[in-house]
Design a protein around this motif. Structure first.
Motif, PDB file in Angstrom:
ATOM      1  N   ALA A   1      34.687 -31.579 -13.142  1.00 37.26           N
ATOM      2  CA  ALA A   1      34.901 -33.455 -13.000  1.00 37.26           C
ATOM      3  C   ALA A   1      33.770 -33.712 -14.180  1.00 37.26           C
ATOM      4  N   VAL A   2      34.430 -35.436 -14.329  1.00 38.84           N
ATOM      5  CA  VAL A   2      34.068 -36.060 -15.418  1.00 38.84           C
ATOM      6  C   VAL A   2      32.717 -36.281 -15.241  1.00 38.84           C
ATOM      7  N   GLY A   3      31.735 -35.876 -16.725  1.00 45.85           N
ATOM      8  CA  GLY A   3      30.855 -36.109 -16.507  1.00 45.85           C
ATOM      9  C   GLY A   3      29.613 -35.049 -15.653  1.00 45.85           C
ATOM     10  N   SER A   4      30.240 -33.635 -16.307  1.00 43.68           N
ATOM     11  CA  SER A   4      29.546 -32.593 -15.332  1.00 43.68           C
ATOM     12  C   SER A   4      28.947 -31.970 -16.645  1.00 43.68           C
ATOM     13  N   ARG A   5      27.861 -31.909 -16.560  1.00 52.85           N
ATOM     14  CA  ARG A   5      26.841 -30.974 -17.537  1.00 52.85           C
ATOM     15  C   ARG A   5      27.377 -29.232 -17.928  1.00 52.85           C
TER      16      ARG A   5
ATOM     17  N   PHE B   1      37.060 -19.812 -34.488  1.00 50.38           N
ATOM     18  CA  PHE B   1      36.249 -20.113 -35.082  1.00 50.38           C
ATOM     19  C   PHE B   1      35.949 -19.452 -36.380  1.00 50.38           C
ATOM     20  N   GLU B   2      36.318 -17.651 -36.149  1.00 48.63           N
ATOM     21  CA  GLU B   2      36.460 -16.622 -37.158  1.00 48.63           C
ATOM     22  C   GLU B   2      37.668 -15.564 -36.857  1.00 48.63           C
ATOM     23  N   TYR B   3      38.177 -15.868 -37.699  1.00 45.99           N
ATOM     24  CA  TYR B   3      38.890 -14.800 -38.182  1.00 45.99           C
ATOM     25  C   TYR B   3      39.017 -12.977 -37.551  1.00 45.99           C
ATOM     26  N   CYS B   4      39.515 -12.675 -36.581  1.00 42.74           N
ATOM     27  CA  CYS B   4      38.890 -11.433 -35.915  1.00 42.74           C
ATOM     28  C   CYS B   4      40.077 -10.409 -36.517  1.00 42.74           C
ATOM     29  N   GLY B   5      41.190 -10.763 -36.623  1.00 44.49           N
ATOM     30  CA  GLY B   5      42.422 -10.045 -36.899  1.00 44.49           C
ATOM     31  C   GLY B   5      44.075 -10.946 -36.725  1.00 44.49           C
ATOM     32  N   ILE B   6      44.652  -9.478 -36.625  1.00 43.84           N
ATOM     33  CA  ILE B   6      45.989 -10.453 -36.868  1.00 43.84           C
ATOM     34  C   ILE B   6      46.981 -11.049 -36.123  1.00 43.84           C
ATOM     35  N   GLY B   7      45.789 -11.165 -34.574  1.00 42.92           N
ATOM     36  CA  GLY B   7      46.614 -12.083 -33.602  1.00 42.92           C
ATOM     37  C   GLY B   7      45.849 -13.477 -33.546  1.00 42.92           C
ATOM     38  N   HIS B   8      45.101 -13.429 -34.516  1.00 40.11           N
ATOM     39  CA  HIS B   8      43.636 -14.902 -34.857  1.00 40.11           C
ATOM     40  C   HIS B   8      43.917 -16.173 -34.014  1.00 40.11           C
ATOM     41  N   HIS B   9      45.566 -16.734 -34.755  1.00 39.93           N
ATOM     42  CA  HIS B   9      45.780 -17.789 -33.666  1.00 39.93           C
ATOM     43  C   HIS B   9      46.556 -17.980 -32.999  1.00 39.93           C
ATOM     44  N   LEU B  10      46.740 -17.154 -31.763  1.00 42.81           N
ATOM     45  CA  LEU B  10      47.037 -16.412 -30.921  1.00 42.81           C
ATOM     46  C   LEU B  10      45.845 -16.849 -29.560  1.00 42.81           C
ATOM     47  N   MET B  11      44.237 -16.737 -29.703  1.00 42.88           N
ATOM     48  CA  MET B  11      43.416 -16.993 -29.541  1.00 42.88           C
ATOM     49  C   MET B  11      43.080 -18.293 -29.282  1.00 42.88           C
ATOM     50  N   ARG B  12      43.317 -18.804 -27.401  1.00 39.35           N
ATOM     51  CA  ARG B  12      43.431 -19.890 -27.255  1.00 39.35           C
ATOM     52  C   ARG B  12      43.776 -19.812 -25.919  1.00 39.35           C
ATOM     53  N   ALA B  13      43.134 -21.248 -25.429  1.00 33.60           N
ATOM     54  CA  ALA B  13      41.823 -20.861 -23.737  1.00 33.60           C
ATOM     55  C   ALA B  13      42.254 -22.553 -23.698  1.00 33.60           C
ATOM     56  N   THR B  14      42.089 -23.116 -22.005  1.00 31.73           N
ATOM     57  CA  THR B  14      42.367 -24.346 -22.056  1.00 31.73           C
ATOM     58  C   THR B  14      40.868 -24.335 -20.342  1.00 31.73           C
ATOM     59  N   PHE B  15      40.631 -25.672 -20.435  1.00 28.76           N
ATOM     60  CA  PHE B  15      40.472 -26.079 -19.366  1.00 28.76           C
ATOM     61  C   PHE B  15      40.875 -27.384 -18.901  1.00 28.76           C
ATOM     62  N   GLU B  16      39.498 -27.819 -17.670  1.00 26.49           N
ATOM     63  CA  GLU B  16      40.151 -28.934 -17.440  1.00 26.49           C
ATOM     64  C   GLU B  16      39.615 -30.133 -17.213  1.00 26.49           C
ATOM     65  N   VAL B  17      39.576 -31.160 -17.083  1.00 26.67           N
ATOM     66  CA  VAL B  17      38.656 -32.466 -16.488  1.00 26.67           C
ATOM     67  C   VAL B  17      38.766 -33.392 -15.768  1.00 26.67           C
ATOM     68  N   THR B  18      38.762 -33.800 -14.759  1.00 26.62           N
ATOM     69  CA  THR B  18      39.268 -34.623 -13.910  1.00 26.62           C
ATOM     70  C   THR B  18      38.657 -35.810 -13.167  1.00 26.62           C
ATOM     71  N   SER B  19      38.662 -36.786 -13.230  1.00 29.06           N
ATOM     72  CA  SER B  19      38.299 -38.277 -12.786  1.00 29.06           C
ATOM     73  C   SER B  19      37.740 -38.016 -11.195  1.00 29.06           C
TER      74      SER B  19
END
Length: 104
Positions: A29-33, A85-103
């Motif tokens: 939730a928005v404002g979550s610490r 943020f740290e080059y970690c091998g040939i698939g480094h550019h694929l290392m992505r994730a998301t999370f959601e913050v809702t109001s």
């Protein structure tokens, strides 16, 4: 966006590996610490969080055998992006994730 004072809740368990991020929980939730407890399953990675506008909010190393902590207050609703943020091998550019913050 940085939290201060009393340790935040919840603790978000983050594990990096070639070439993925595991983040749980991944909805807030928005404002979550939150406190991101970051480690690695294999090699060093750089855990970096970007807000929905693309601004870097924080970064910490993900290292095997260690737990590094990153405290943030999530103030903007939307989808946040996690990149390595740290080059970690040939698939480094694929290392992505998301999370959601809702109001609500």
């Amino acid at each position: 966006p940085y939290a201060s004072g009393v340790p935040p809740a919840p603790v978000v368990q983050v594990t990096g590996g070639q070439f993925f991020w595991s983040i749980a929980p991944n909805h807030f939730a928005v404002g979550s610490r939150v406190r991101f407890d970051v480690t690695s399953a294999d090699v060093n990675h750089g855990f970096s969080i970007y807000d929905p506008h693309g601004h870097l909010l924080g970064s910490v190393q993900a290292m095997p055998g260690y737990h590094n902590l990153l405290d943030l207050t999530l103030t903007t609703p939307g989808v946040y992006h996690v990149l390595c943020f740290e080059y970690c091998g040939i698939g480094h550019h694929l290392m992505r994730a998301t999370f959601e913050v809702t109001s609500g």
